[in-house]
Design a protein around this motif. Structure first.
Motif, PDB file in Angstrom:
ATOM      1  N   UNK A  17       0.804  -1.225   0.000  1.00 34.34           N
ATOM      2  CA  UNK A  17       0.000   0.000   0.000  1.00 34.34           C
ATOM      3  C   UNK A  17       0.833   1.268   0.000  1.00 34.34           C
ATOM      4  N   UNK A  20       3.303   6.578  -1.739  1.00 34.33           N
ATOM      5  CA  UNK A  20       3.832   7.937  -1.635  1.00 34.33           C
ATOM      6  C   UNK A  20       4.702   8.255  -2.854  1.00 34.33           C
ATOM      7  N   UNK A  24       3.998  10.999  -5.810  1.00 31.04           N
ATOM      8  CA  UNK A  24       4.931  12.119  -5.985  1.00 31.04           C
ATOM      9  C   UNK A  24       5.433  12.151  -7.435  1.00 31.04           C
ATOM     10  N   UNK A  27       2.702  13.322  -9.856  1.00 30.34           N
ATOM     11  CA  UNK A  27       2.530  14.774  -9.838  1.00 30.34           C
ATOM     12  C   UNK A  27       3.711  15.484 -10.510  1.00 30.34           C
ATOM     13  N   UNK A  41      -3.948   1.329  -5.957  1.00 33.17           N
ATOM     14  CA  UNK A  41      -3.259   0.178  -5.353  1.00 33.17           C
ATOM     15  C   UNK A  41      -3.752  -1.162  -5.896  1.00 33.17           C
TER      16      UNK A  41
ATOM     17  N   UNK B 200      -3.069   5.948   4.642  1.00 30.90           N
ATOM     18  CA  UNK B 200      -1.635   5.883   4.376  1.00 30.90           C
ATOM     19  C   UNK B 200      -1.066   4.512   4.057  1.00 30.90           C
ATOM     20  N   UNK B 201      -1.603   3.464   4.599  1.00 31.63           N
ATOM     21  CA  UNK B 201      -0.860   2.208   4.555  1.00 31.63           C
ATOM     22  C   UNK B 201      -1.439   1.199   3.566  1.00 31.63           C
ATOM     23  N   UNK B 202      -2.729   1.310   3.307  1.00 25.21           N
ATOM     24  CA  UNK B 202      -3.305   0.589   2.173  1.00 25.21           C
ATOM     25  C   UNK B 202      -3.761  -0.842   2.369  1.00 25.21           C
ATOM     26  N   UNK B 241       5.221   8.281   7.272  1.00 26.00           N
ATOM     27  CA  UNK B 241       5.911   7.626   6.156  1.00 26.00           C
ATOM     28  C   UNK B 241       5.284   8.026   4.819  1.00 26.00           C
ATOM     29  N   UNK B 242       3.975   8.248   4.838  1.00 30.26           N
ATOM     30  CA  UNK B 242       3.287   8.628   3.597  1.00 30.26           C
ATOM     31  C   UNK B 242       3.617  10.063   3.200  1.00 30.26           C
ATOM     32  N   UNK B 243       4.327  10.771   4.058  1.00 33.62           N
ATOM     33  CA  UNK B 243       4.815  12.085   3.640  1.00 33.62           C
ATOM     34  C   UNK B 243       4.320  13.256   4.449  1.00 33.62           C
ATOM     35  N   UNK B 442      -0.443  14.380   0.889  1.00 30.90           N
ATOM     36  CA  UNK B 442       0.204  14.364  -0.436  1.00 30.90           C
ATOM     37  C   UNK B 442       0.869  15.691  -0.764  1.00 30.90           C
ATOM     38  N   UNK B 443       0.208  16.753  -0.360  1.00 32.81           N
ATOM     39  CA  UNK B 443       0.754  18.086  -0.617  1.00 32.81           C
ATOM     40  C   UNK B 443       2.106  18.243   0.098  1.00 32.81           C
ATOM     41  N   UNK B 445       4.072  15.840   1.130  1.00 28.13           N
ATOM     42  CA  UNK B 445       5.039  14.891   0.563  1.00 28.13           C
ATOM     43  C   UNK B 445       5.674  15.474  -0.694  1.00 28.13           C
ATOM     44  N   UNK B 446       4.867  16.107  -1.504  1.00 27.70           N
ATOM     45  CA  UNK B 446       5.384  16.657  -2.754  1.00 27.70           C
ATOM     46  C   UNK B 446       6.325  17.837  -2.478  1.00 27.70           C
ATOM     47  N   UNK B 448       8.061  18.278   0.128  1.00 23.32           N
ATOM     48  CA  UNK B 448       9.295  17.744   0.708  1.00 23.32           C
ATOM     49  C   UNK B 448      10.242  17.250  -0.382  1.00 23.32           C
ATOM     50  N   UNK B 449       9.656  16.575  -1.393  1.00 21.45           N
ATOM     51  CA  UNK B 449      10.459  16.094  -2.522  1.00 21.45           C
ATOM     52  C   UNK B 449      11.100  17.270  -3.262  1.00 21.45           C
ATOM     53  N   UNK B 453      15.010  18.164  -3.975  1.00 26.14           N
ATOM     54  CA  UNK B 453      15.544  18.347  -5.329  1.00 26.14           C
ATOM     55  C   UNK B 453      16.167  19.719  -5.509  1.00 26.14           C
ATOM     56  N   UNK B 462      22.676  11.757  -0.921  1.00 20.80           N
ATOM     57  CA  UNK B 462      21.630  11.766  -1.949  1.00 20.80           C
ATOM     58  C   UNK B 462      21.701  13.050  -2.776  1.00 20.80           C
ATOM     59  N   UNK B 551      -8.956   8.344  -5.671  1.00 19.28           N
ATOM     60  CA  UNK B 551      -7.701   9.096  -5.687  1.00 19.28           C
ATOM     61  C   UNK B 551      -7.996  10.568  -5.609  1.00 19.28           C
TER      62      UNK B 551
END
Lengths: 132, 552
Positions: A17, A20, A24, A27, A41, B200-202, B241-243, B442-443, B445-446, B448-449, B453, B462, B551
Motif C-alpha cells: 500500500x 507515496x 509524488x 505529480x 493500489x 496511508x498504509x493501504x 511515512x506517507x509524507x 500528499x501536498x 510529501x510533494x 518535501x520532494x 531536489x 543523496x 484518488x
C-alpha cells in the motif's frame, strides 16, 4: 516528441500500500507537462496492461515495494507483448534489490530507479527515450 | 521578566545583529521540518506563560507531558522490540528466538501482505507475495509454529495486523490456550488501526463502518478477556511515512484516536473500561528537537482530550503510551551505512521523548529485507544508547529547555487547529471519505520532494556528498519455493479438517456479522478448528463488501 504529448501510466502492481513515491512521481511528471494516469493500489498485471492499452500510453512506470516484482513484472511484459504493445517504455521503481536489476532489464524493463532518484532525472530519461 | 526582556532586546540588536551582518548566516530563515520558524536563541521569555502544574506537571501525573510513569527508565529501559517476519512460520520462529537470545525484550510480528489483506496463500492475488514482507499465516497451524518454544506468558508480542486483526488475535489466544497460558497473562498489542490504512498504509479490506465495528469488537473482547493486552495501536507512523510532517502526524493520529473512542462509546462501552488499553505508535524522524517535542505534545493533548472531552475518570484512560519506530522514509539507498547514524539519532529522540518501546530500522532496508547482521546492528544501537550514554538516568531530561518547551507548546497549538478542522468536517471517518487527510499529506510529501531536489533540504549521500553507486553485499533473499511449500501445508491442513464443521463455523460468523454481534467469539471458535484467515475474511467480504478507494 515534446513532453506535452507523452502519456504515462503510473501503476502499483502487487499488494503493498505504499504509494507515496508513485503519487509524488505522478505529480512531478504532470508538472513537467506529461499526461499522467495513476491506477491506484493492488493492480494485477492484467489490469495494468488493460489500462495501458485503453489509455494508449507511451510509458508505464511500475512502483512496487512488496518484493513481488520477480513474479509480476514478467507477466506484465508478456501481456504487453500479447496485446501488441511492447513498444511501450516500461520503467520501475520502489524497493528492488540491485541483484534483480539485470534480470528485469533482460525482460525489457528499460530502467530501474532506486529510492532517492530525483523527479528531474526521471523526466529527462523519459524525454530522451521518447526522442529516440 | 521586563528586565530580562530589555537585556534580550539589547543582545539581539547590539550583539547578534552586527555579528550576523558581518559574518552572514547559513540560511536567511531557520525552521523545523514542519515549518515552525526557529529563533536564534530561546530564553525564559519563551516559556514564562507555561504554567508548570497545568501544562507539564510531574511524570505519572496529568497531563503526562513529562512521561506517563513516575519512574520512567529508572525502573526499566524501554522495550526493545524489532519488527520482524519473513517466509514461513518456521523461519520466522527461528529469527524470533535469535533476537530473544540477543537480548531483545519483546516480539513484533510482521505478516505478509496476503495475510494482511485477508487472502490465503493459495489465492490468485497472493502470487509472488507469500512470505515476502512478513510471515505467511493461513491457519492456526502456522501460528502454532510461529510461537513454538516461545512462552507466551514470558514475552510481550505486538502484531501489525489491521483488517483481519480479530482473526490473528483469536489465533494468538488459541495458541496460548494450547501452551496452557491463562488469558490474563497475555501481554502485547494488536495494531487494529483501520483508519490509517485508508489514509496511508493501504491494507484495508472492508468499508469504514463495518471496519470500525470490528475495531470496537476487539476493544470489548480485550476489556473482558485480556487485561494486559493493548487493543489498538493508533498509528501516526505510517501517516508520517506517507509524507506528512510532524504536526500532521500528531494531529491526524489523535483525530483517529478520537474517532475510535466515539465508535466505542456508540456501541455502549464505558470510557474507563477500554481507554486504558489504547496505545499509540509514532515515527522518529530526523528533525531532532521537533520530534522530542512531538512526543511530549502528544501526551499532553491526549490527556486533555480524554479528560475534557470524554470525561475519563481514571488516570490510566488519559495516558498516552506509545511505541516508536525510526523513519523508514529517512533511509537512503545511497551510501546505506550512513543510515546507521541516522537511526541512532532518531532512536535518541524517541528515548528523550519518553517512548515505551522502540524499533530501530536496519541500514539496508531501502534496498530489501534486512539481514541477520544488519538487524543485529540495529538492536545494538538501542543497547548502546540505553546502557552506555546515561540518557535514561533522568526522567524527561530536556524538560524545561526553553526551546523544547516552546516547541511543545507550538505543536500542541498547531495540532489543535488541525483537530478543529477535522471536527468541522464531521470527524476523521468523514474527513477521510472526503479525501481531506489524504490531500493534506500528499501536498506535504510533494513539497518535501521539491525541497530535496532544490537542495533546500540536504540528505547526505543523496543530494550532497554523492558517490558512485556500489554494491553493499548481502541482502536477505526469500526463497521463491516457499510460496509453493506454504500452499502445500495449507492444502494439507485443509485435508485434515472436518468440512462440515468448517462450513458451520463460517455460517455462524456470517450470522454474527448480520446481527452485529461481537465477532471475536465466533472467530475464536473457528480458528481453533483451523478455519483460515482467507475463509473468515472471505465471508466477511461477502457480508460487508470491499472498500473502493478514490484518488484525490
Amino acid at each position: 516528441m515534446s513532453a506535452d504529448n507523452i502519456k504515462v501510466l503510473i501503476a502499483k502492481p502487487g499488494l503493498d500500500g505504499h504509494d507515496r513515491g508513485a503519487k509524488v512521481i505522478a505529480r512531478g511528471l504532470k508538472e513537467a507537462g506529461m499526461e499522467v494516469v495513476y491506477t491506484g493500489l493492488r493492480q494485477t498485471p492484467e489490469q495494468i496492461v488493460k489500462a495501458a492499452v485503453q489509455e494508449d500510453v507511451d510509458v508505464i512506470g511500475l512502483s512496487i515495494l512488496s518484493g513481488a516484482h520477480g513474479e509480476l513484472f514478467p507477466v506484465i511484459m508478456d501481456k504487453l507483448t500479447e496485446s501488441g504493445r511492447n513498444d511501450v517504455l516500461v520503467l520501475a521503481g520502489g524497493t528492488i534489490p540491485d541483484d534483480d536489476h539485470q534480470k528485469l532489464k533482460d525482460i525489457g524493463i528499460r530502467e530501474i530507479f532506486k529510492p532517492g532518484t530525483s523527479i528531474g532525472k526521471i523526466v529527462d530519461f523519459i524525454r530522451q527515450e521518447m526522442d529516440e | 521578566m521586563d528586565e530580562l526582556r530589555d537585556y534580550y532586546q539589547d543582545w539581539l540588536e547590539n550583539r547578534l545583529k552586527p555579528t550576523v551582518d558581518n559574518f552572514g548566516s547559513r540560511q536567511e530563515e531557520f525552521s523545523t521540518a514542519s515549518d515552525i520558524e526557529l529563533k536564534a536563541l530561546y530564553t525564559p521569555l519563551d516559556t514564562k506563560e507555561i504554567d508548570y502544574l497545568d501544562k507539564l506537571n510531574f511524570p505519572g501525573q496529568q497531563p503526562f507531558t513529562r512521561g506517563v510513569y513516575p519512574t520512567m527508565y529508572r525502573s526499566r529501559f524501554w522495550t526493545m522490540r524489532q519488527y520482524a517476519g519473513f517466509g514461513t512460520a518456521r523461519e520466522t520462529n527461528k529469527r524470533y528466538r535469535y533476537l530473544l537470545d540477543q537480548g531483545q525484550t519483546g516480539l513484533s510480528v510482521a505478516f505478509d501482505l496476503p495475510t494482511q489483506i485477508g487472502y490465503d496463500s493459495d489465492h490468485d492475488l497472493a502470487r509472488g507475495e507469500v512470505g515476502r514482507v512478513g510471515v505467511a499465516i493461513d491457519t492456526l497451524a502456522d501460528m502454532e509454529t510461529l510461537f513454538d518454544r516461545i512462552p507466551l506468558d514470558k514475552v510481550s508480542t505486538s502484531m501489525t495486523i489491521n483488517s483481519p486483526a480479530a482473526v490473528l488475535l483469536a489465533m494468538y489466544v488459541a495458541v496460548a490456550e494450547k501452551q496452557g497460558v491463562a488469558r490474563k497473562k497475555l501481554a502485547g498489542t494488536v495494531q487494529n488501526d483501520i483508519l490509517k490504512e485508508y489514509i496511508a498504509r493501504g491494507t484495508y479490506i472492508f468499508p469504514p463502518e463495518p471496519s470500525l465495528k470490528l475495531v470496537t469488537d476487539i476493544f470489548e473482547f480485550c476489556s473482558q478477556e485480556l487485561p494486559r493486552w493493548n487493543s489498538i495501536s493508533i498509528s501516526g507512523y505510517h501517516i508520517r511515512e506517507a509524507g506528512s510532517d510532524a504536526v500532521q502526524e500528531l494531529a491526524f493520529t489523535l483525530a483517529n484516536g478520537i474517532e475510535y473512542v466515539k465508535s466505542a462509546l456508540k456501541i455502549g462501552l464505558k470510557v474507563d473500561d477500554f481507554a486504558p488499553r489504547l496505545s499509540f505508535f509514532f515515527n522518529a524522524q530526523m528533525n531532532f528537537f521537533e520530534e522530542i517535542a512531538k512526543f511530549r505534545a502528544a501526551r499532553r493533548l491526549w490527556a486533555e482530550i480524554m479528560r475534557d472531552r470524554f470525561q475519563a475518570q481514571q488516570d490510566k484512560s488519559c495516558m498516552l503510551r506509545f511505541h516508536t519506530q525510526t523513519a523508514g522514509a529517512a533511509l537512503t539507498a545511497q551510501q546505506p551505512e550512513n543510515n546507521i547514524i541516522r537511526v541512532a539519532y532518531q532512536a535518541l529522540a524517541a528515548a528523550l521523548g519518553g517512548t515505551q518501546s522502540l524499533h530501530t530500522n536496519s541500514f539496508d532496508e531501502a534496498l530489501g529485507l534486512p539481514t541477520e547482521k544488519s538487524v543485529k546492528i540495529a538492536l545494538r544501537t538501542q543497547q548502546v544508547l540505553a546502557q552506555e550514554t546515561g540518557i535514561a538516568d533522568v526522567i524527561d531530561p530536556l524538560g524545561g529547555s526553553y526551546l523544547i518547551e516552546s516547541l511543545t507548546e507550538e505543536l500542541v497549538a498547531r495540532a489543535r487547529d488541525y483537530l478543529a478542522e477535522v471536527e468541522e468536517l464531521g470527524g476523521m471517518a468523514e474527513a477521510i471519505k472526503a479525501g481531506f487527510v489524504q490531500r493534506e499529506i500528499q501536498e506535504t510529501a510533494y513539497e518535501m520532494q521539491r525541497d530535496i531536489e532544490e537542495q533546500r533540504e540536504i540528505v547526505v549521500g543523496v543530494n550532497k556528498y554523492q558517490e558512485e553507486d556500489r554494491e553493499i553485499g548481502d541482502i536477505l533473499k526469500v526463497d521463491p519455493e516457499l510460496e509453493k511449500s506454504q500452499r502445500r501445508s495449507l492444502e494439507e491442513v485443509r485435508s485434515r479438517r472436518d468440512d462440515q464443521q468448517v462450513t458451520e463455523h463460517i455460517e455462524t460468523i456470517r450470522a454474527a456479522a448480520q446481527q452485529e454481534e461481537n465477532l471475536m467469539y465466533p472467530i475464536l471458535e473457528a480458528v481453533r478448528d483451523y478455519v483460515s484467515v482467507g475463509e473468515i475474511c472471505g465471508v466477511l467480504r461477502e457480508e460487508f463488501g470491499e472498500y473502493q478507494t478514490h484518488h484525490f
